[in-house]
Scaffold this active site. Structure first.
Site, PDB file in Angstrom:
ATOM      1  CB  CYS A   1      42.222  41.666  37.925  1.00  0.00           C
ATOM      2  SG  CYS A   1      42.207  43.671  38.144  1.00  0.00           S
ATOM      3  CD  GLU A   2      44.340  45.417  31.734  1.00  0.00           C
ATOM      4  OE1 GLU A   2      44.239  46.513  31.720  1.00  0.00           O
ATOM      5  OE2 GLU A   2      44.482  44.641  31.081  1.00  0.00           O
ATOM      6  CG  HIS A   3      43.221  47.194  36.944  1.00  0.00           C
ATOM      7  ND1 HIS A   3      41.951  47.316  36.744  1.00  0.00           N
ATOM      8  CD2 HIS A   3      43.986  47.947  35.926  1.00  0.00           C
ATOM      9  CE1 HIS A   3      41.450  48.004  35.725  1.00  0.00           C
ATOM     10  NE2 HIS A   3      42.944  48.287  35.077  1.00  0.00           N
ATOM     11  CG  HIS A   4      44.501  44.858  42.119  1.00  0.00           C
ATOM     12  ND1 HIS A   4      43.061  45.115  41.511  1.00  0.00           N
ATOM     13  CD2 HIS A   4      44.672  45.824  42.754  1.00  0.00           C
ATOM     14  CE1 HIS A   4      42.735  46.486  41.972  1.00  0.00           C
ATOM     15  NE2 HIS A   4      43.683  46.875  42.776  1.00  0.00           N
TER      16      HIS A   4
ATOM     17  CB  CYS B   1      40.780  42.492  42.403  1.00  0.00           C
ATOM     18  SG  CYS B   1      39.555  43.084  41.307  1.00  0.00           S
TER      19      CYS B   1
ATOM     20  CD  GLN C   1      33.134  40.441  33.574  1.00  0.00           C
ATOM     21  OE1 GLN C   1      33.682  40.116  34.723  1.00  0.00           O
ATOM     22  NE2 GLN C   1      31.990  40.425  33.190  1.00  0.00           N
TER      23      GLN C   1
ATOM     24  CG  HIS D   1      36.319  40.925  39.046  1.00  0.00           C
ATOM     25  ND1 HIS D   1      37.192  41.196  37.942  1.00  0.00           N
ATOM     26  CD2 HIS D   1      34.940  40.585  38.146  1.00  0.00           C
ATOM     27  CE1 HIS D   1      36.687  41.415  36.701  1.00  0.00           C
ATOM     28  NE2 HIS D   1      35.423  40.846  36.905  1.00  0.00           N
TER      29      HIS D   1
END
Length: 214
Positions: free
Chosen positions: A101-104, A172, A142, A170
């Site tokens: 995940c690019e956020h976490h 996260c 995703q 996910h």
């Protein structure tokens, strides 16, 4: 170290070639960054059990994010014209994928189902799985990855249509935040005949979600 991105696409665009043109830090700088994160977490990066961790993490990143060094267009560059009159969909289902995940920067794991309706040429079936792998080995959402896979196949092979479905869990969401394990996220993308013809779209979904299959 400041990392500057050159020619970053605007938000509506989807990057489907190689990764962005950036000045990458050296391996030594990357290892030092890991040492900083270990200290931030509250441990001593010079402790015996952690001394080699920066090297190991950097080596793992080379593997996790190898997709930035590959071009998915190249993966599909070799095609075959001889299909002996075959005129139906080509589908790969249950392609395992592992991404971050690019956020976490926490993993998400699942399966992709990919189909296309050829026109006058086909590609080796392993290449479809390889396209999924290239995009999975990048920092992702995703939704974006689903669109990237479909757009790449559509642009290179120019088929009658492309269908992509991804099911993933996910971490996260499983191990932090709301902490709801085993909740699957499902995304789909359709082009051409799969978007225009409900019967073809339904057929793809049936094949992708059919249980108890061999």
């Amino acid at each position: 170290m400041d990392v500057k991105v050159k020619n970053r696409p605007s938000a509506p665009q989807i990057e489907i070639g190689r990764g962005p043109d950036i000045a990458r830090p050296s391996r030594e700088e990357a290892e030092q960054a890991v040492r900083t994160l270990i200290a931030y977490a509250g441990d001593d990066p010079d402790r015996e059990g952690l001394r080699e961790t920066p090297r190991r993490v950097t080596a793992a990143y080379d593997e996790f994010f190898a997709g930035y060094r590959e071009c998915p267009f190249d993966v599909l560059s070799r095609t075959f014209d001889e299909v002996a009159g075959y005129d139906d969909i080509v589908m790969l289902r249950d392609i395992e994928l592992h991404s971050h995940c690019e956020h976490h920067m926490i993993p998400f794991v699942g399966k992709a189902h990919v189909a296309y309706f050829p026109t006058d040429r086909v590609v080796g079936i392993s290449k479809l799985a390889r396209v999924v792998e290239v995009f999975a080995r990048r920092l992702q959402t995703q939704e974006t990855m689903t669109a990237q896979i479909a757009e790449t196949i559509d642009k290179v092979l120019k088929p009658k249509g492309v269908a992509v479905m991804i099911e993933a869990v996910h971490q996260c969401m499983s191990i932090r935040g709301v902490r709801k394990p085993d909740v699957a996220t499902i995304t789909t993308q359709f082009t051409g005949i799969f978007k225009e013809d409900p019967a073809q779209q339904q057929r793809f979904m049936m094949l992708a979600t059919e249980r108890g299959r061999p």
